[in-house]
Design an enzyme around this catalytic site. Sequence first.
Site, PDB file in Angstrom:
ATOM      1  N   SER A  88     -34.466 -33.415   3.857  1.00 50.25           N
ATOM      2  CA  SER A  88     -33.029 -33.472   3.580  1.00 50.25           C
ATOM      3  C   SER A  88     -32.171 -32.867   4.681  1.00 50.25           C
ATOM      4  O   SER A  88     -30.975 -33.152   4.764  1.00 50.25           O
ATOM      5  CB  SER A  88     -32.717 -32.776   2.251  1.00 50.25           C
ATOM      6  OG  SER A  88     -33.131 -31.421   2.286  1.00 50.25           O
TER       7      SER A  88
ATOM      8  N   ASP B 148     -24.559 -25.808   0.956  1.00 48.14           N
ATOM      9  CA  ASP B 148     -24.943 -25.732  -0.448  1.00 48.14           C
ATOM     10  C   ASP B 148     -26.109 -24.752  -0.589  1.00 48.14           C
ATOM     11  O   ASP B 148     -26.292 -23.893   0.272  1.00 48.14           O
ATOM     12  CB  ASP B 148     -25.267 -27.121  -1.015  1.00 48.14           C
ATOM     13  CG  ASP B 148     -26.462 -27.789  -0.335  1.00 48.14           C
ATOM     14  OD1 ASP B 148     -27.206 -27.105   0.400  1.00 48.14           O
ATOM     15  OD2 ASP B 148     -26.667 -29.002  -0.542  1.00 48.14           O
TER      16      ASP B 148
ATOM     17  N   HIS C 262     -28.792 -26.188   2.412  1.00 48.20           N
ATOM     18  CA  HIS C 262     -28.502 -26.876   3.669  1.00 48.20           C
ATOM     19  C   HIS C 262     -27.354 -26.245   4.438  1.00 48.20           C
ATOM     20  O   HIS C 262     -26.352 -25.846   3.839  1.00 48.20           O
ATOM     21  CB  HIS C 262     -28.178 -28.347   3.385  1.00 48.20           C
ATOM     22  CG  HIS C 262     -29.219 -29.029   2.561  1.00 48.20           C
ATOM     23  ND1 HIS C 262     -29.084 -29.199   1.195  1.00 48.20           N
ATOM     24  CD2 HIS C 262     -30.423 -29.540   2.894  1.00 48.20           C
ATOM     25  CE1 HIS C 262     -30.168 -29.806   0.729  1.00 48.20           C
ATOM     26  NE2 HIS C 262     -30.990 -30.022   1.734  1.00 48.20           N
TER      27      HIS C 262
END
Length: 368
Positions: free
Chosen positions: A42, A332, A335
């Site tokens: 991600s 977040d 990340h």
Amino acid sequence: MTSEQKRWSLMHVISIMLTFKMVSFEVKGDPQVPCYFIFGDSLVDNGNNNGIASLARANYLPYGIDFPDGPTGRFSNGKTVVDTVTELLGFDAYIPPYANARGRDILSGVNYASAAAGIRDETGQQLGARISFGGQVNNYKNTVSQVVDILGDEDSAANYLRQCIYSVGLGSNDYLNNYFMPNYYQTSRQYTPEQYASVLIQQYSELIRELYNYGARKFVLNGIGQIGCSPSALAQNSPDGSTCVEKINSANKLFNNQLVSLVNNFNNDLQDAKFIYINNYDIFQDLINSPQSYGFTVTNAGCCGVGRNNGQITCLPGQTPCQNRDEHLFWDAFHPTEAANVIVGRRSYRAQSSSDAYPIDISRLVQL
């Protein structure tokens, strides 16, 4: 105005236009490498999870709130690390996700990264569908077949691909969404941290060799960052909400140390290839130790999310994020913000410290 004056004026305008065009071409130039292939999770996924049945998706606001195209599947408010490297390599567009890459677009490279993916196939399975490192390598093999078709034969494809940069950044989820999730996975009961790092590196090594067998020659192997300092880890395991979780970071360092050894082994064994290591762990250590030097005022809380320090889960659809996004290290629970990604990307491309990249940085790798 006489016809002679008109003709001179027209010629003058054309001359100026051609000069500007030449200056523009010289400034932009061609990319430093013909293509850039990206494997990861991600941290660098730019849309491959959008169309699959996964909880690990980011194709909604506030993700992409500062990105020109809005929400694309990037787990950031804006650019990722590889977006920054793409710009520094001189490409005029970001590398497309495998899910959308079509036709001759693949000749500039493909991003195969998938959120929640790991080196191990089972990693991240509690989040639903995802494309493991092995699956990403298989997708790359499919791309190679297409490159052969486009360029006409295998020799032409091999000569083309050997000039490209191959960036690999996996391993974080094998800890966050596997080893340190004992309610879902057995690995922490099967292996000590030392053994687990060795098991991961062994499988990682086999997949890197697969990429080599399919034309890859210039490798950027990215170390794991300080997962134990993420808002998620702080929310769940830090006694005060700000002290990094040492057991997680220690395990990450074991993996990184073996990854450096792997770089050395490959550079010795595969003389026609070059491998470099990006020291994301120490780069993040620098950002955490000296945040003010980089404009960060908040290092232990996400700009959006839910729970303690916005660290329990990722941003909810339509959630209003913080206003001072460039002052946050984390976007977040897991990340980094675009501001942090840009710093890491720049230091990966051209090392700011001698420890940022080993044995050379990306800017020197492209010249080989």
